[in-house]
Write an enzyme that holds these catalytic residues in place. Structure first.
Site, PDB file in Angstrom:
ATOM      1  N   ARG A  25      -7.768  -2.988  -1.240  1.00  0.00           N
ATOM      2  CA  ARG A  25      -8.751  -2.234  -2.160  1.00  0.00           C
ATOM      3  C   ARG A  25     -10.286  -2.663  -2.163  1.00  0.00           C
ATOM      4  O   ARG A  25     -11.073  -1.872  -2.287  1.00  0.00           O
ATOM      5  CB  ARG A  25      -8.056  -2.178  -3.770  1.00  0.00           C
ATOM      6  CG  ARG A  25      -8.088  -3.374  -4.364  1.00  0.00           C
ATOM      7  CD  ARG A  25      -7.155  -3.267  -5.599  1.00  0.00           C
ATOM      8  NE  ARG A  25      -5.618  -3.550  -5.257  1.00  0.00           N
ATOM      9  CZ  ARG A  25      -4.759  -3.312  -6.011  1.00  0.00           C
ATOM     10  NH1 ARG A  25      -4.894  -3.319  -7.334  1.00  0.00           N
ATOM     11  NH2 ARG A  25      -3.497  -3.405  -5.450  1.00  0.00           N
ATOM     12  N   LYS A  65       1.026 -15.384  -0.166  1.00  0.00           N
ATOM     13  CA  LYS A  65       2.193 -14.551  -0.232  1.00  0.00           C
ATOM     14  C   LYS A  65       3.537 -15.752   0.207  1.00  0.00           C
ATOM     15  O   LYS A  65       3.188 -16.818   0.794  1.00  0.00           O
ATOM     16  CB  LYS A  65       2.330 -13.589   0.868  1.00  0.00           C
ATOM     17  CG  LYS A  65       1.568 -12.293   0.666  1.00  0.00           C
ATOM     18  CD  LYS A  65       1.695 -11.247   1.750  1.00  0.00           C
ATOM     19  CE  LYS A  65       0.730 -10.147   1.487  1.00  0.00           C
ATOM     20  NZ  LYS A  65       1.248  -9.259   0.296  1.00  0.00           N
TER      21      LYS A  65
END
Ligand code: BES
Ligand code: ZN
Ligand code: ZN
Length: 500
Positions: free
Chosen positions: A351, A277
């Site tokens: 996920r 990020k």
């Protein structure tokens, strides 16, 4: 904060401040609480006539040394339009009143509920509002600490006939709000002070105190279970992962009865991994364990509220780091269920850990599943910081959660779960890939990915990425962790009709 009920007439209540609220009708303040107005010699009427007191939502009017009252101050809070008023507004205005009075060093407040609001649900909402508002995110400050906590609150307005139900409401509100603050405290913790193993220790301590069964799976047991999706995320970090499992068993447990599984994402820090990020704002990624912390808080509340249904919380906890052994884009991992996953983007790690968490909850016998996760930036694009995104595989089950959200005063909005989106997570070389191909729908493709691991079990997914963190304080809550979804989930479990 001590909270009690006093059935004396409000004029006789000793407090640093007495709080009540007025509505706005046709652009003007309602016939101003007549009794109060009379006691204070028409003070409220004067304020209304001068235009200072209008009843607009969360307007604050503070009157010092009000005549006719034993309390030293009278705070009149605007309640907005009566047709829009309910327990959600009552909770907020109770909280906002406490946060205003706190800045004025008030230690003892009394809250006067209006006649229509002298119910058990209102007593619960007011209590929740007050306890949530009294929380500050300043644990690590040694200077300029907000140590102005309100010490005592008295609920006023109820008569002796209503005492028992009001006190039950206060007791429920206490449990729920203390649990929400427990969650907020965990979410606020920086990642160096809340690694996966430290989170597991906190969960273990809470569970023991609450009387919940607890099982903390270490790396070795996670490997034995072949949780390749969780391990793939964890392998880039020097901190070992944990899988936290808490179980609440009702006193009247029945063979074959439904079991609710609460699965929470607990990435104690999300750097993005190799798909790293940008540095700006990355510090906020300590809150990527909010889903897991929410489920811990829910379990803490349930242990005391004792629902009739069995509940198992499953919380996969790990860091997502770009270490030398980190998984790389294009890697294929085999989840516990046996499905192969092509990891296109290592930042779509939530996920992955949930895939194994959901499958494990099913393995433990859960017949109904709810997960909560700070899963996607895309849900922030869709719903901003206002609504939780709700995804569900069976509408009647999802509807029950949406009813609870309204009762709990938490905004949630349903999003689609639809096989047309399923196409977008097909992989060239594996069963599925962890990000959607094509453009858009990032929150939906994330949900579709999770759905692959719940099979035909009724399931709800809550994407709390936009709502678990308050960048700015609200009038009724400090900035930082919000504890969102906890109240909804507690209400949902408490009202889960196991006969259905
Ligand atoms: N933890 C983030 C999601 C997130 C974003 C939480 C903003 C809170 C605020 C998640 O793991 C993530 O990075 N998701 C990616 C997925 C993408 C790579 C498909 C995202 O949403 O950008
Ligand atoms: Zn991520
Ligand atoms: Zn994440």
């Amino acid at each position: 904060m001590e909270i009690r009920l006093d059935t004396q007439p409000f004029a006789a209540i000793q407090a640093d401040a007495l709080v009540t609220y007025v509505f706005e009708k046709d652009g003007r303040v309602e016939g101003v609480v007549a009794e109060l107005d009379q006691l204070t010699g028409g003070r409220l009427r004067e304020l209304a006539d001068s235009g200072e007191l209008t009843g607009k939502s969360l307007e604050m009017t503070l009157v010092h040394y009000p005549a006719g009252l034993a309390a030293q101050r009278l705070l009149v809070v605007g309640a907005g339009k009566p047709e829009k008023f309910g327990t959600a507004e009552l909770r907020k205005l109770a909280g906002a009143s406490l946060r205003l009075l706190k800045t004025k060093s008030v230690k003892r407040l009394a809250f006067l509920a209006r006649e229509n609001d002298c119910t058990s649900a209102a007593a619960q909402a007011i209590t929740e509002g007050l306890v949530i508002a009294n929380f500050e995110s300043d644990k690590y400050k040694t200077e300029n600490k907000n140590n102005k906590e309100v010490e005592a609150a008295t609920l006023v307005g109820w008569d002796e006939a209503g005492r028992a139900s009001a006190e039950a409401g206060v007791a429920r509100g206490r449990i729920v709000a203390d649990s929400q603050n427990f969650t907020r405290d965990l979410v606020n913790e920086p990642s160096n002070r809340l690694t996966p193993s430290l989170l597991a220790e906190r969960a273990d301590a809470m569970a023991r105190q609450a009387g919940l069964a607890v099982d903390i799976l270490d790396e070795k047991r996670i490997e034995e279970l072949k949780m390749g999706a969780l391990l793939g995320v964890a392998q880039g970090s020097a901190e070992p992962p944990r899988l936290i499992v808490l179980t609440y068993t009702p006193p009247q447990a029945r063979e074959g009865a439904p079991v609710i599984g609460l699965v929470g994402k607990a990435i104690t820090f999300d750097t993005g991994g190799i798909s790293i990020k940008p540095s700006e704002g990355m510090e906020k990624m300590k809150y990527d364990m909010a889903g897991g912390a929410t489920m811990l808080g829910v379990m803490r509340a349930l242990a005391q509220l004792k629902p009739a249904v069995k509940v198992v919380a499953v919380i996969p906890a790990t860091e997502n780091m770009p270490g030398g052994r980190a998984q790389k884009p294009g890697d294929v991992q085999i989840a516990m269920s046996g499905k192969s996953i092509e990891v296109i983007n290592t930042d779509a790690e939530g996920r992955l850990v949930l895939a194994d968490g959901l499958a494990y909850a099913r393995k433990l016998g859960c017949t109904h599943l709810v997960d909560a996760a700070t899963l996607t930036g895309a849900i922030v694009v869709a719903l901003a910081n206002v609504n939780v995104g709700v995804f569900g595989s069976q509408q009647d089950f999802t509807d029950r959660l949406l009813v609870s959200a309204r009762a709990a005063g938490e905004k949630m909005w349903q999003m689609p779960v639809d096989d047309d989106y399923r196409e977008m997570i097909k992989s060239t070389i594996a069963d599925i890939q962890n990000v959607g191909s094509g453009k858009g729908g990032g929150a939906v493709t994330a949900a579709m990915f999770l759905k692959e691991f719940v099979e035909d079990t009724p399931w709800i997914h809550l994407d709390i990425a936009g709502t678990a963190w308050l960048d700015e304080a609200k009038p009724w809550a400090a900035k930082g962790a919000s504890g969102v979804a906890l109240r909804t989930l507690v209400d949902f479990v408490m009202n889960f009709d196991s006969a259905r």
